[in-house]
Design an enzyme around this catalytic site. Sequence first.
Site, PDB file in Angstrom:
ATOM      1  CB  CYS A 135      -1.221   7.121   1.939  1.00 29.39           C
ATOM      2  SG  CYS A 135      -2.222   5.917   2.761  1.00 29.39           S
ATOM      3  CD  GLU A 171      -2.937  -0.305   2.460  1.00 29.63           C
ATOM      4  OE1 GLU A 171      -3.088   0.866   2.830  1.00 29.63           O
ATOM      5  OE2 GLU A 171      -3.328  -1.295   3.082  1.00 29.63           O
TER       6      GLU A 171
END
Length: 1017
Positions: free
Chosen positions: A809, A775
Site C-alpha cells: 500500500c 489501514e
Amino acid sequence: MSGWDELDRNSFRDEAEAIAGLLAASPLDAATRAAVRAEAVDLVVATRKAARRQGVVESFLQEFSLSTPEGLALMCLAEALLRTPDDETRDRLIAEKIGQADWASHLGKSGSLFVNASTWGLMLTGKLTDVDEAARADFRGYLKSLANRLSEPVVRAAVGQAIRIMGEQFVLGRNIEAALARAKGEGYLCSFDMLGEGARTAADAERYEAAYAAAIAAVGRWSDGAGPETGHGVSVKLSALSPRYEAVQEARVWTELYPRLLRLAEIAARFDINFTIDAEEADRLTLSLKLLDRLAREPSLGAWTGLGLAVQAYQKRAPEVIERLAALGRDSGRRLMVRLVKGAYWDSEIKRAQVNGRPDYPVYTTKAATDLSYLVCTKALIAASPALYAQFATHNAHTLAAVQTLARAAGVKVEFQRLHGMGEGLYAAALARDPSLTLRAYAPVGEHEDLLPYLVRRLLENGANSSFVHLLLDEKTPPDAVVIDPIAAVEAAGGKRHPRLPKPADLYGDRKNSAGIDLSAKAERDRLTAAIDALEPLVDGGDAVRSPSDAARVVGHTREATAAKIDAAFAAAKLAQPAWDAIGGPARAKVLRAMASSLEAERDRLIAICVREAGKSLADGVAEVREAADFCRYYAHLAETKFGAPEMLKGPVGETNTLELHGRGVFVCISPWNFPLAIFTGQIAAALAAGNAVIAKPAEQTPLIAGEAVRLFHAAGLDRRLLALTPGRGETVGAALVAHPACDGVAFTGGTDTARRINQTLAGRDGPILPLIAETGGLNGLFVDTTALREQVIDDVVVSAFGSAGQRCSALRILFVPRDTADGLIEGLKGAMDALSVGDPADPANDIGPVIDAEALAALEAHVERLEREATILHRLPAPAGGTFFGPVLAEISSASVLAREVFGPVLHLVRYDVDDLPRIAGELAAARYGLTLGVHSRIESFADEVRALVPAGNTYVNRSIIGAVVGVQPFGGEGLSGTGPKAGGPNALTRYSVERAVSVNITAQGGDPSLLNLAR
Ligand SMILES: Cc1cc2nc3c(=O)[nH]c(=O)nc-3n(C[C@H](O)[C@H](O)[C@H](O)COP(=O)(O)OP(=O)(O)OC[C@H]3O[C@@H](n4cnc5c(N)ncnc54)[C@H](O)[C@@H]3O)c2cc1C
C-alpha cells in the site's frame, strides 16, 4: 561451502573475539612500538612545519570541518550545486545553505591568513583578491547582502566556481590526457580512477567500460613499458561495470561483468601496467575475490604481474583475505599487487548492518581497532612477498612509520599511496627522510559534474574528527596527541567495541531488533532454497491453495470457517478474555516475546511459505518475518509500559485518581495477502497486548502462512481460546465476523471500499459503538527536484515502485519529475528496469515475483490498456509465462488527476512539472484525498517542506525509498482515504484496542488523609 564463500562465515564476527585475534597477532613488539611512535611524532612535526605553507583549500576545509553546521552546509552545497541545471533551483539551494549557518563565527579563527573574509572572497568570486574593507568590518552583513542578491548571476557563478576550486583540490584532470599531463608536471606516479557513480543501466556500464579502456590505453602508452611498479596504473570500480554487481546476481555477474573486466585487464596486461580493483561494500567482497581468482588464472593475461586488488583493513575478514590472496598468488603463479586501505564506507556499513539486522558489524566499531587491523594486515602482506606486492594507502603518520619499520625489518620493497589532494605534506616529510620511498597518488579523473560524490567522501574524510588528517592539521592538538599507537588504544579500551555502537540486535535498547538474513552469502541463500524445496503441502483436505508463480503447485489446503465454527470461536474467546486482561501487560508481554523468538526460530520455513503461497521474493520473505517479530516485541514493550500499573493522576488531597487501560473484549482482525505474516501477526499482537482475545481472518489467498502464525502463537503459551483462525472469503466469513454480536472491535487492513463497508456494518449494529482501526490504500507520490542525485533517485524509485511487484500500500504510484531533468531520469529508469529480473521468487536472482492472482493480473492488464489509450507507455518489461507475472510498466501521464484511485501492482506513472507550477501539480494529487506515503528527493529542505504542506501524508520519506516502514522507527499509517490511525508500530498503536478506566477513591471517607495530616505535623 567451499573456496571464497567460506569467507562469509566470518563477515559479522563478534568484535571482541576479532580484536583478541588481532592483539594475539602482535604486529609490533614493545621496542618497535616506541620507535614507530617517535618516528611518527617527528613526521607530524615536520609535516606541520611544511603545512604553514599549505593550500588555501586545505585551510578552508580545516576551518569549516564537518563538526560545524557551516561545514555541513558547505558539503551539502558542494554535493548538489554543480548538477543542478536550472538557475531558480540553484539560487534556492545557495540561499538555503548560505543563509542557515553562522559563518561570521569563523572569522579570523583559522591559522591561515586566507581563511577569513578573504577566503570567502576567493570562494565567492573565484579571485584571490581581498574582499573590500566593508566586508571585513561587517562580515555577517556582507554575506547577508550576498544572499539577498542571490538572483544575480554573478553570485551564482561565483559559488559554482568556489565549489570547483574545492573539487580541483581532489581531481587531477577533467580527462585522462589532462590528468597525465598534470601528473607529469607535478612529477608523481599515479593510479588513475575514472570518476562516476556506479552503473545503474547497461548503457552506463558500457560507457564506463569505454572510459576505462581509453584511460588504460592512454596510461599504457604514456607508461611506455615502465612496468606495473614504476609506471602509472589505473584503478577500477566493479560497480561501474554492471548495474547488478551483487552476490545474488552471481550468474549474471559472470556473463555480463566478467567479460568486461577481462577485456580491460587484457588491455592493462598488453601495456604491462598496474590495474587495481577498488574495494567497495563489504557484501561485495567475496564476489570481487571470485572475479579476481578467475582473472588471475586467465591464460590470455600471459605473465603480467600488474593485476591488483584493494583490501579494506576495517573489515573483520581482512587478515583472512590476505592469507587467501597470498595462496592465490602462489597457486595461480601470478604475482598480485595488493593495496591495503582502511576503508571508505565505514558509516554506511554501520548503518546497513543496523538496518539489515546483522549479528554484528562487518567492520570494526573503533578507529583504533581498524588501525590495529591495518598493522596486522601489513605484517601479513609483507610476509606474503613475493607472491603479493604490497601497496599501502594511508595519510596517517603512525601507520606510515609502522609500515616502513616492518618493511625495512623484513627487507621487502613496498609502495605507499595517497589520494591526490591529500597527504602531500606528510609524504614530503617522509621523502625528505627517506628518498627511496616509492609513492603513488590515487588520481581521480572526470568532469566537475561527476566529482561530487567523490568530493563528499573526501570532505567527510578531511572533516571527521576521528580522522588523522583532521588532527594533523589542527595545531591545537600537540604532535604527541596526534599520534596514537593503536595497540595501546585498543588495550586501553579493554579490547571492546565502541560503547555507543551496540550490536545491531541491541540498537533499540528497550527491545531487541529482529534478525535478518544476509542474502549476499551463498550459504544463507542455499539454506533458504533448501527450505523452499523441502516444503510439503500444508494442511490436508479442503480447497487447494495454489502458488501464484505456478498454478500447478499446490501449497496446501484450506477450509472456509463455518458459521458454527465462528460462533464457537467467539464463545470461547469471550470466556477466556477477562482473565487475559486481568493478568496485565507485563504477563502478556512474555507471551508476545516468546512468539517473536518462535518466529525467528522458524523463519526459514516461514519464508518458504511466503515465497510459495504469496509469491514473495526471498528478500521480501525475510522482511516479512522480521516485521512480524518486531511487531511482537514492540507491542510487548507497550503492554509492559502502558498496561502495567495504573497511571497515577494529579488531583486534590484526600483522594487518589488513577487511569488504567483494559482490553475491549474480542477483536476481529482482518488482514491482507500482501503482508500475510507481518500484518496478520501485527494486528493480532496489538489486540492481544491490549488485553483482547482475537478472531483472525487472513486473506483468502494466504490462509496457510496465517495458520502457521496461529500455531506459533499457541505454542508460545497463548491460551488457544484467545486466538482463533477463521479463514475464508471477505463477503462470507469477513462479513459474518464484523456483524457478529460478540465482536467488540475490528482491525482491518485492505482496500478503502471494504473498509467503508465494514464501517457501515459496524454503524448499523445495535449495542455499543465499536471502534474500527483501518489501514487502507494510497495514491502515493514522490517529488524530485533538480538538486536530486540521479542514481539515488533511480535506486529509490525502482524499489519503491516495483519492489514486491508494486503490491504494497506504500508503493510509489506517481513520480513527479522536473522538466529540466526528466529526459535523463526517464532514460535511467528505463535502463534500471531492464536490469530487473521478473520470475520465480524462489530464485534469489529474481527481483520481482508474480502478482497475487489472476484477478489482480487482469485488473493490471486492463489498466495498461487504458494507459495505452490515454497516456504514453514509456517502457514495459516482458513477463515470464507460467504464473501470474506482470512485467513492470513506466507510463507518462499528464497529471495526477488521470488516476482517481490506487492501481495495485508494478505500474509507475510519471508526471513532468515546471518548477513554478508545483502547487497546482501537487494539489491535483492531494485532491484524490488519499494520504499514505509521500516521497521527496531534494537537497533543499524548504522544497521538502513545501511538498509536505501541499500533500498531506501519514508517512513522508526524504531522500530515500518510500517503502519499508520499520516498527517503532517509522510508525505506519495514513489519513484521509488511507486510514483511520492510530499508526501501526507507533507509540499510540494500542489506544483504540483498549478502553480507559479512571478510578477516583475518596480516602477521607475512610477516616481522613494520613499524608495530609502527617504534613500538618
Ligand atoms: C590510494 C588510495 C586508494 C584507496 N582506495 C580505496 C578503495 O579501493 N576502497 C576503499 O574503501 N577505500 C579506499 N581508499 C580510502 C581509504 O579507505 C581512506 O582514505 C583511508 O581509510 C584513510 O586512512 P588513513 O590511514 O589515511 O586515515 P586515518 O584517519 O588513520 O583512518 C581513517 C579510517 O579509519 C576508519 N575509521 C574511522 N572511524 C572508525 C571507527 N569508529 N571504527 C572503525 N573504523 C573507523 C575508516 O576506515 C576511515 O576511513 C583509498 C585511499 C587511498 C589513499
